[in-house]
Design an enzyme around this catalytic site. Structure first.
Site, PDB file in Angstrom:
ATOM      1  N   CYS A   2       0.771  -1.233  -0.112  1.00 23.96           N
ATOM      2  CA  CYS A   2      -0.007  -0.132  -0.062  1.00 23.96           C
ATOM      3  C   CYS A   2       0.976   1.307   0.161  1.00 23.96           C
ATOM      4  O   CYS A   2       2.169   1.332   0.442  1.00 23.96           O
ATOM      5  CB  CYS A   2      -0.663   0.106   1.254  1.00 23.96           C
ATOM      6  SG  CYS A   2      -1.920  -1.501   1.453  1.00 23.96           S
ATOM      7  N   ARG A  27       4.611   0.510  -6.621  1.00 18.52           N
ATOM      8  CA  ARG A  27       4.518  -0.225  -5.474  1.00 18.52           C
ATOM      9  C   ARG A  27       3.578  -1.290  -5.726  1.00 18.52           C
ATOM     10  O   ARG A  27       3.680  -2.349  -4.898  1.00 18.52           O
ATOM     11  CB  ARG A  27       4.298   0.432  -4.215  1.00 18.52           C
ATOM     12  CG  ARG A  27       5.363   1.305  -3.676  1.00 18.52           C
ATOM     13  CD  ARG A  27       4.772   2.489  -2.635  1.00 18.52           C
ATOM     14  NE  ARG A  27       4.505   1.857  -1.535  1.00 18.52           N
ATOM     15  CZ  ARG A  27       5.102   2.040  -0.557  1.00 18.52           C
ATOM     16  NH1 ARG A  27       6.299   2.381  -0.508  1.00 18.52           N
ATOM     17  NH2 ARG A  27       4.545   1.296   0.472  1.00 18.52           N
ATOM     18  N   TRP A  74      -2.781  -2.359  -1.353  1.00 16.47           N
ATOM     19  CA  TRP A  74      -2.570  -3.683  -2.146  1.00 16.47           C
ATOM     20  C   TRP A  74      -3.098  -4.667  -1.127  1.00 16.47           C
ATOM     21  O   TRP A  74      -2.750  -4.756   0.092  1.00 16.47           O
ATOM     22  CB  TRP A  74      -0.885  -3.826  -1.908  1.00 16.47           C
ATOM     23  CG  TRP A  74      -0.324  -5.200  -2.289  1.00 16.47           C
ATOM     24  CD1 TRP A  74      -0.283  -6.097  -1.341  1.00 16.47           C
ATOM     25  CD2 TRP A  74      -0.173  -5.753  -3.542  1.00 16.47           C
ATOM     26  NE1 TRP A  74       0.252  -7.330  -1.813  1.00 16.47           N
ATOM     27  CE2 TRP A  74       0.449  -7.042  -3.305  1.00 16.47           C
ATOM     28  CE3 TRP A  74      -0.182  -5.536  -4.608  1.00 16.47           C
ATOM     29  CZ2 TRP A  74       0.866  -8.029  -4.177  1.00 16.47           C
ATOM     30  CZ3 TRP A  74       0.240  -6.387  -5.831  1.00 16.47           C
ATOM     31  CH2 TRP A  74       0.681  -7.677  -5.574  1.00 16.47           C
ATOM     32  N   ASN A 100      -1.310   1.525   6.123  1.00 17.29           N
ATOM     33  CA  ASN A 100      -0.533   0.409   5.641  1.00 17.29           C
ATOM     34  C   ASN A 100      -0.228  -0.467   6.469  1.00 17.29           C
ATOM     35  O   ASN A 100       0.166   0.064   7.899  1.00 17.29           O
ATOM     36  CB  ASN A 100       0.823   1.038   5.131  1.00 17.29           C
ATOM     37  CG  ASN A 100       0.740   1.848   3.785  1.00 17.29           C
ATOM     38  OD1 ASN A 100      -0.565   1.782   3.142  1.00 17.29           O
ATOM     39  ND2 ASN A 100       1.616   2.542   3.259  1.00 17.29           N
ATOM     40  N   GLY A 101      -0.071  -1.726   6.393  1.00 19.14           N
ATOM     41  CA  GLY A 101       0.262  -2.853   7.386  1.00 19.14           C
ATOM     42  C   GLY A 101      -0.845  -3.761   7.591  1.00 19.14           C
ATOM     43  O   GLY A 101      -1.698  -3.965   7.007  1.00 19.14           O
ATOM     44  N   GLU A 485      16.758 -23.836  -7.718  1.00 17.93           N
ATOM     45  CA  GLU A 485      16.221 -22.233  -7.674  1.00 17.93           C
ATOM     46  C   GLU A 485      17.517 -21.597  -7.967  1.00 17.93           C
ATOM     47  O   GLU A 485      17.466 -20.352  -8.589  1.00 17.93           O
ATOM     48  CB  GLU A 485      15.640 -22.015  -6.215  1.00 17.93           C
ATOM     49  CG  GLU A 485      15.240 -20.533  -6.065  1.00 17.93           C
ATOM     50  CD  GLU A 485      14.245 -20.132  -7.102  1.00 17.93           C
ATOM     51  OE1 GLU A 485      13.793 -20.766  -7.940  1.00 17.93           O
ATOM     52  OE2 GLU A 485      14.206 -18.919  -7.023  1.00 17.93           O
ATOM     53  N   LYS A 489      17.786 -18.698 -10.952  1.00 19.12           N
ATOM     54  CA  LYS A 489      18.169 -17.285 -10.523  1.00 19.12           C
ATOM     55  C   LYS A 489      19.356 -16.763 -11.540  1.00 19.12           C
ATOM     56  O   LYS A 489      19.222 -15.929 -12.088  1.00 19.12           O
ATOM     57  CB  LYS A 489      18.617 -16.927  -9.208  1.00 19.12           C
ATOM     58  CG  LYS A 489      17.173 -17.144  -8.360  1.00 19.12           C
ATOM     59  CD  LYS A 489      16.296 -16.039  -8.284  1.00 19.12           C
ATOM     60  CE  LYS A 489      15.272 -16.178  -9.088  1.00 19.12           C
ATOM     61  NZ  LYS A 489      14.283 -17.001  -9.114  1.00 19.12           N
ATOM     62  N   GLU A 492      18.301 -16.706 -15.642  1.00 16.74           N
ATOM     63  CA  GLU A 492      17.355 -15.950 -15.974  1.00 16.74           C
ATOM     64  C   GLU A 492      17.851 -14.276 -15.784  1.00 16.74           C
ATOM     65  O   GLU A 492      17.331 -13.642 -16.673  1.00 16.74           O
ATOM     66  CB  GLU A 492      15.882 -16.102 -15.276  1.00 16.74           C
ATOM     67  CG  GLU A 492      15.844 -15.630 -13.707  1.00 16.74           C
ATOM     68  CD  GLU A 492      14.407 -15.884 -13.319  1.00 16.74           C
ATOM     69  OE1 GLU A 492      13.605 -15.657 -13.850  1.00 16.74           O
ATOM     70  OE2 GLU A 492      14.301 -16.316 -12.018  1.00 16.74           O
ATOM     71  N   HIS A 508      26.375 -39.772 -12.486  1.00 13.99           N
ATOM     72  CA  HIS A 508      25.557 -40.334 -13.583  1.00 13.99           C
ATOM     73  C   HIS A 508      25.488 -39.507 -14.792  1.00 13.99           C
ATOM     74  O   HIS A 508      24.620 -39.335 -15.531  1.00 13.99           O
ATOM     75  CB  HIS A 508      24.192 -40.366 -13.166  1.00 13.99           C
ATOM     76  CG  HIS A 508      24.182 -41.289 -11.820  1.00 13.99           C
ATOM     77  ND1 HIS A 508      24.181 -42.924 -12.055  1.00 13.99           N
ATOM     78  CD2 HIS A 508      23.974 -41.089 -10.568  1.00 13.99           C
ATOM     79  CE1 HIS A 508      24.211 -43.334 -10.695  1.00 13.99           C
ATOM     80  NE2 HIS A 508      23.870 -42.238  -9.849  1.00 13.99           N
ATOM     81  N   LYS A 607       7.137 -10.805 -15.848  1.00 15.55           N
ATOM     82  CA  LYS A 607       6.912 -11.010 -14.757  1.00 15.55           C
ATOM     83  C   LYS A 607       5.484 -12.096 -14.290  1.00 15.55           C
ATOM     84  O   LYS A 607       5.788 -12.959 -13.420  1.00 15.55           O
ATOM     85  CB  LYS A 607       6.492  -9.967 -13.841  1.00 15.55           C
ATOM     86  CG  LYS A 607       6.299 -10.070 -12.275  1.00 15.55           C
ATOM     87  CD  LYS A 607       7.561 -10.538 -11.579  1.00 15.55           C
ATOM     88  CE  LYS A 607       7.504 -10.812 -10.296  1.00 15.55           C
ATOM     89  NZ  LYS A 607       8.506 -11.621  -9.636  1.00 15.55           N
TER      90      LYS A 607
HETATM   91  C1  AGP Z   1      11.202 -17.076 -11.272  1.00 14.66           C
HETATM   92  O1  AGP Z   1      12.110 -16.020 -10.951  1.00 14.66           O
HETATM   93  C2  AGP Z   1      10.249 -16.622 -12.478  1.00 14.66           C
HETATM   94  N1  AGP Z   1       9.989 -15.434 -12.434  1.00 14.66           N
HETATM   95  C3  AGP Z   1       9.349 -17.645 -12.917  1.00 14.66           C
HETATM   96  O2  AGP Z   1      10.072 -18.844 -13.123  1.00 14.66           O
HETATM   97  C4  AGP Z   1       7.906 -17.625 -12.061  1.00 14.66           C
HETATM   98  O3  AGP Z   1       8.467 -18.379 -10.941  1.00 14.66           O
HETATM   99  C5  AGP Z   1       7.045 -18.429 -12.888  1.00 14.66           C
HETATM  100  O4  AGP Z   1       6.646 -17.953 -13.986  1.00 14.66           O
HETATM  101  C6  AGP Z   1       5.595 -18.838 -11.943  1.00 14.66           C
HETATM  102  O5  AGP Z   1       5.268 -17.519 -11.801  1.00 14.66           O
HETATM  103  P1  AGP Z   1       4.125 -17.325 -10.530  1.00 14.66           P
HETATM  104  O6  AGP Z   1       4.633 -17.821  -9.317  1.00 14.66           O
HETATM  105  O7  AGP Z   1       3.620 -16.030 -10.707  1.00 14.66           O
HETATM  106  O8  AGP Z   1       3.070 -18.228 -11.018  1.00 14.66           O
END
Ligand code: AGP
Length: 612
Positions: A2, A27, A74, A100-101, A485, A489, A492, A508, A607
């Protein structure tokens, strides 16, 4: 999350409020509203949707006044809607509050106030503030400051608030605890905002409010007191940030800001949901009976990307503590392979955005097969939340960097808590263990902060390896999803080809890749598989590979064998993923920066992947 913006001065307030709220749009929000004091009367306008819609409404029905408060919401408690938008008013509309909070004890307060005759127009936690202030103001001779102080002493949780009231129509009261609030100073004009970007157009002279402080802002001065009423002298500071860096809170990228927001995101996600002494675990919007919890005979996590990695950690936790067969499915695979699920299967969809098309499709398939579906989401009222039978929200706040960081660790937090919730209902582990595990979780944010203090050390290591075009991440047990993960990171945001592998799989195939140009990042925390991981490190070193180990503080063996180490505070194996991923986030971040990549918006990525 928020945003608050307020104005008091010699000009009409609305233009300042709208401009200030627009500066807070980055935000993330789902609704917006304003309230003003005009000739001693409160006027307000608020709507779900974007600020531009609020502007249109105000063009049709303008509101005047030289004192006003504004808010971008938010959603956390209560879906995005006109009624749930801020400002919130008391029963008679004679005072308005923006907040906010998270108010953890709002349900009991709401029940008590309703019994006293207060009527509520929304389902938010915030509205209880307006009615509490109203209640205290009714007491003869009570000032607005005193009524707000009495209110804030009752509140549990976090708040940043701005309040205006007809009873004292020449001031704004602002206060904070656990959520930022600053006051901007200009000749004859004062501004209040959640953060700096909204101020910079008008002034760079600001006062930071601290927790448990309350400010009375009139058209000519600012007085600050403690909640006890003691006067506090505040010095103003001059801000030198440019607007763009101000939006990132002074960080170079949103991703770095969000990595550092993780301790707060975890605290917010836990807030109001657990009590150690009673082993209390509660989720507001789960709609899940004990009987249903006992009926489950299989769990399927389904998600994409980072959220899928969270599901992998969940698989270990569910089988270890809830003792139910569990699997993890890529959403796009699950939705098209005719999965065998039924009314005794619990499908858990995980999604930060709540809009990922494949995950939505997987939910539809699961529901079509009769499964119970709940989702773990970061966006209140998102498609995935609405399509599920129940939802548990992470309170990470908006995640703006494309690379998921705080969303991931808050997902792990919820999965851990939900596993304890089910374990308790199914009595699969003793209550004493549930209480201990809740206590272990509560310690995590402080331990995260200790890791974040090592940022420069991690940056230095990243600079040693940023020229490598390949990398291997290895882990065992819950370290394996973290290896995946960490690899995601890195690939990407820095476009380095990185792979995550179960460490035992080295022999393997992947071991053929090892040479001096291949950094190998190994999750080597203390735990049941530690000795095995040491063997994997030796395998890599024997072939000339470079090893960066993530180890527990005080570690000796893995440290001796590695070329570089990053130590994290000890925690239980069940929580290790939440901590061990932090160094990998920073490692990927600094390699991407060194390689000149666009960290917040990497090439080819969105995103939220709302198409198949
Ligand atoms: C992760 O860093 C990426 N942005 C991507 O793999 C993301 O996790 C994936 O697209 C799933 O998105 P969501 O969690 O919004 O469903």
């Amino acid at each position: 999350m928020c945003g608050i913006f307020a104005y008091i001065g010699t000009k009409e307030a609305i233009p300042f409020l709208l401009e200030g709220l627009k500066k807070l749009e980055y935000r993330g929000y789902d609704s917006a509203g304003v309230a003003t004091l005009d000739n001693g009367r409160i006027f307000s306008s608020k709507h779900a949707g974007k600020i531009v819609e609020l502007e249109t409404e105000l063009q049709k029905r303008p509101i005047g006044g030289k004192i006003g408060i504004g808010h971008t919401r938010w959603a956390t408690h209560g879906r995005p809607s006109d009624e749930n938008s801020h400002p919130h008013c008391d029963c008679k509309g004679e005072l308005a509050v923006v907040h906010n909070g998270i108010i953890e004890n709002y349900l009991q307060i709401r029940r008590d106030l309703a019994e006293e005759g207060h009527h509520f127009a929304s389902t938010t936690d915030t509205e209880v503030l307006a009615h509490l202030i109203e209640k205290f103001l009714k007491k003869r001779g009570t000032s607005l400051e005193e009524a707000i102080r009495s209110t804030l002493k009752i509140i549990e949780g976090s708040y940043a608030i701005a309040v205006i009231a007809q009873k004292e129509p020449n001031k704004i009261i602002a206060a904070r605890k656990g959520s930022p609030l600053i006051i901007g100073l200009k000749e004859g004009e004062f501004f209040v905002s959640s953060d700096i970007p909204a101020m910079l157009k008008y002034t760079s002279q600001i006062i930071y409010l601290n927790d448990l402080e309350i400010a009375t802002i009139t058209g000519y001065d600012v007085k600050v007191q403690s909640l006890k009423g003691d006067k506090i002298k505040k010095e103003s500071v001059l801000i030198s940030w440019d607007p763009e860096s101000a939006e990132k809170g002074g960080y170079s990228h949103f991703m770095l800001k969000e990595i550092h927001e993780q301790p707060k995101a975890i605290r917010d996600t836990i807030a109001g949901r657990v009590k150690i002494e009673s082993s209390f675990i509660h989720f507001d919007e789960l709609n899940f009976t004990e009987e249903e919890a006992r009926k489950i005979n299989r769990i399927v996590f389904t998600a994409c990307g980072t959220s899928w990695h969270a599901g992998l950690v969940g698989e270990y936790l569910m089988e270890q503590y809830v003792k139910i067969p569990t699997e993890v499915e890529y959403a796009a695979e699950f939705r098209y392979r005719h999965p065998i699920v039924d009314e005794n299967t619990l499908v858990i969809a995980i999604s930060q955005s709540g809009e990922t098309a494949d995950t939505v499709g997987a939910i539809w398939e699961a529901k079509a097969q009769g499964a119970k579906v709940i989702s773990i989401c970061n966006v209140v009222g998102s498609t995935i939340a609405r399509e599920s039978h129940g939802v548990i929200y992470t309170y990470a706040g908006p995640e703006i960097g494309v690379a998921s960081t705080k969303a991931f660790t808050t997902q792990l937090t919820i999965i851990y808590l939900f596993a304890l919730y089910l374990a308790k209902k199914r009595k699969s582990i003793p209550i004493s263990e549930v209480k201990k595990m809740i206590g272990d979780l509560i310690e995590i944010p402080d331990k995260m902060e200790r890791i974040l203090l090592k940022e420069k050390e991690i940056e230095k290591i990243a600079k040693k390896y940023y020229k490598s075009n390949n990398a291997l991440f290895l882990g065992r047990g819950k370290g394996f999803p973290v290896a995946l993960e960490g690899a995601l990171k890195l690939k990407e945001i820095s476009y380095v080809h990185a792979e995550g592998y179960p460490a035992a799989e080295m022999k393997h195939g992947p071991i053929a890749l090892i040479d001096k140009n291949m950094p190998v990042i190994v999750l080597a925390l203390q735990g049941r598989r530690y000795e095995k991981v040491l063997g994997n490190i030796e395998e890599v070193k024997a072939r000339g590979g470079m090893v960066i180990s993530i180890v527990s503080e005080g570690d000796k063996d893995a440290t001796e064998k590695a070329d570089d180490i990053i130590a994290v505070p000890s925690t239980t194996e069940a929580l290790s993923s939440i901590l061990s991923v932090i160094p990998l986030q920073l490692f990927a971040y600094y390699i991407a920066v060194k390689r000149g990549c666009h960290v917040d918006q990497p090439r080819n990525l969105a995103k939220s992947v709302t198409v198949e």
